[in-house]
Each structure stands twice: as C-alpha cells, then as structure tokens.
Design a protein around this motif. Structure first.
Motif: not given
Lengths: 136, 246
Positions: A14-15, A17, A21, A24-25, A27-28, A31, A34-35, A95-96, A98-99, B96-97, B163, B206-207, B209, B222, B225-226
């Motif tokens: 069990v890993r 996070v 984290w 890693r990219n 978009r993260y 995010f 933004r927070e 982002l919004t 897309r909703i 878990p692996v 998390l 709303f990350v 990914e 999406e 959020q909807r």
C-alpha cells in the motif's frame, strides 16, 4: 508505504500519496496554484476591509493607510495578489466551460466557445467596474 | 536494425519482497506495437514470473491500465513509437499492489454497486409489454458518459482519491450520472444518498485529471460537476420549496 498482512493471507503493498504529487504534471501544478490563490485573495479582502475601516476613521487614518500601502513591500504583495487573481480567473473560466452542456439547435457548443464567452463576460464586467470607478 | 526499448518495470512479490523494486528488461519494437505487447513479450520470452493483467488488447476490457512514465495509461492503446527508448511501467497509483503490475480493485467493486449504475424503474412493466423506448436525442443526453470500461485510470489519476480513499471516485459518479440522465431511468433519488454525500460529489475538488486520462472520453470530471449542480438544485428545492416535487 508498507506491506499489509490481510486475514485472507494476501500481502498487498500500500502506497501513500507522496507530498510532491502535485509536481507530476502541469495540470496538477495549476490546480494547486489555483487552490493556493484563495489565500492571496483572502489577504486582499482583509486589506480591503481594513481600508474601509481606515476610511471610516477619518482622512488622517486613510492617508496613513495609503502611505503604508505605497511602500515597496506592500506594492510587491499586491502584484503577487494580482498574479494569483488573474491565474485563478483564467484557469477557473477554462475549467468551468467544461461543465455545461449547451446546445444551439442540433449542435453542442464546444468548450472553446464556452470559455471564450466566459472571457468576454469577464472583460465586460471588469470594464463596467472600471467605468464606474473612473466616472466617480 | 529493429529498435529496442528498455522497460523499467516495478516488481513486487508479496511472499518475498519487503518493498517493490525495479527490474529492467529489453524488448523489441515493431510497427503498431503497444506497451502491452512489449510486456507480454517479456512475460512469454524473457521472464514468465512477471504478473500483469490484460485481456482484449483493443481498449474494450479495461484490464491493462498501468502507470506508464508516470501517467495512468491503457497499455494496449499506448503506441511504443510515441515513447522514448526508456519506459517506466508501474502498477496503477492509488490502489494496493497485489503483485508486480496487478492491483487490488476491491474498493471500486464495492463502490460501483453502491451507486446503482443500472436502470431503476418505480414500477417494472412485464417483458411482454416490450422495451422502454428512447429517441436518439434522449440517448444523446447521456452518450458522453456511457462508454466507461471500468479501467480505473481515472482513480489512479485522481489525487483526491489517493488522499481520501473514502471518496466515491470519478468512474462510479460518472456511471451514476449516466443513469440519472437516462430518460428510461427513475432512480436518481435512490442514488442520491451515495452520490450527493460528502464522500460523493462534494469531495471532488475538480482537478480534472480524470477526464484527461480517460481512454473512452467519458468526461468523469464534467459528470461530477453536473451532479454537484443537480444535487445543489435538489437541496435548494427541498429546503426552500419542499412542497414542489421534482
């Protein structure tokens, strides 16, 4: 991070996070920024409330507040606040968009069109606020 | 000369290993070969002890999801030609692996039935009365969210699920949303206790990914959020105007 001995005899790994984290990219990262922007916007709102309190206290108190805010560290803080406010707004509009599922006749409006509409509304609302400020 | 790739594969043997380790393999590439092809070559020709899941090889079964160079990927859709000569392969994050590249999906298997991702009718009509009919436009309303193959890439990409494992998660909510939008379904209220809970849509920050890694264009972010909007409207209506039934 550890192996867990389960009653059924299995021993899965069990890993947790990792703390990094969000690096890693892109978009993260966006995010998390933004927070984080919420902290700087909260600081701005607190300063705004203090500004109103100084204004209510009289011309001397307000002039003193303006002098303090004109010093380089406070200007630098406001530049940082402006950066995070713009970042929050831009990424939030993207982002919004897309909703909602918006249709015009048979055609579904794309995310690009909806985010463009969001940016146009943002510019118009900002222009309206600026025009009210300049007119007063 | 045929191009070779170096695959740095995460290995974990539950009876021998205290922790996972990396094992490096070489595999040949060819036109149209996928990362999964390289892994099955290793299993068949080099090291039969390597454990991995796969089945259809065509992006339908959702079995072969893994982390490829840190990104949740369906390996049967991952063209080797698009990767550098060195590729890191690891089991899906946030699960878990069990062994090597095989993860334990029991948590999702409990969550999926909890959202009742099937057609619910207030009163079932007998089969002799025929199907529940639907127009193409009514089908179009949920078509975006109907292609989920339960590959779990969205869960591996979701930091909230990593998390807070109590989070219902992207695929389960997207599937619930798909049925909530279905004109034949009458089960939204039965799904609301799970979907509208703190561990449901409201845990999502709303990350986004989950939608980026989805191989089927299901758009779970999406859908969540909807569902937030639908649940907020329901809450407002049931609180402010309880006499109005939706």
């Amino acid at each position: 991070m550890t192996a867990i001995d389960r009653p059924d005899g299995s021993r899965p790994w069990v890993r947790a996070v990792p703390a990094g984290w969000w690096l890693r990219n892109r978009r993260y990262v966006l995010f998390v920024l933004r927070e984080l922007s919420g902290v700087f916007i909260a600081i701005f709102l607190i300063l705004y409330i203090v500004q109103l309190a100084m204004l209510a206290s009289g011309p001397d108190a307000f002039a003193g507040y303006l002098r303090l805010m004109s010093s380089p560290p406070w200007i630098a803080l406001h530049v940082v606040i402006l950066f995070f406010t713009v970042l929050h707004t831009v990424t939030w509009i993207q982002l919004t968009a897309r909703i909602p599922s918006v249709r015009l006749g048979d055609k579904k409006l794309s995310q690009r069109v909806l985010s463009l509409a969001g940016f146009v509304l943002w510019v118009l609302a900002s222009a309206a606020v600026v025009s009210v400020v300049l007119a007063s | 000369m045929q191009r070779q790739v170096r695959l740095k594969v995460q290995r974990y043997h539950p009876e021998r290993d205290g922790r996972p380790h990396t094992q490096v393999y070489q595999a040949p590439t060819g036109e149209g070969m996928m990362v999964l092809d390289a892994l099955t070559f290793i299993k068949e020709e080099v090291d039969p002890t390597l454990a991995l899941r796969w089945s259809c090889r065509m992006g339908i079964c959702g079995s072969c999801g893994m982390m490829v160079n840190g990104r949740a990927t369906l390996t049967c859709q991952a063209l080797l030609a698009r990767y550098p000569d060195e590729i890191e392969v690891a089991p899906l994050d946030n699960f878990p692996v069990i062994r090597d590249l095989v993860v334990d999906l029991a948590d999702f298997m409990e969550k999926l039935p909890a959202v009742k991702a099937w057609l619910i009718r207030e009163e079932e009509k007998p089969p002799v009365e025929g199907e529940y009919l639907q127009t193409p436009a009514q089908r179009e309303a949920y078509a975006d969210h109907a292609a989920c193959i339960n590959c779990m890439l969205c869960y591996a990409a979701c930091p909230v699920y990593g998390l807070e494992p109590s989070f219902l998660g992207p695929a389960a909510i997207a599937l619930a949303h798909r049925y909530n939008l279905d004109s034949r379904d009458q089960g939204e209220e039965e799904r609301r206790p799970e979907v509208g809970a703190e561990e449901g849509v409201w845990s999502c920050t709303f990350v986004g990914e989950c939608s980026e890694v989805c191989p089927k264009g299901v758009h779970p972010a999406e859908a969540i959020q909807r569902e937030k909007v639908r649940n907020a409207i329901h809450w407002a209506q049931s609180t402010l105007a309880p006499w109005m039934k939706r």
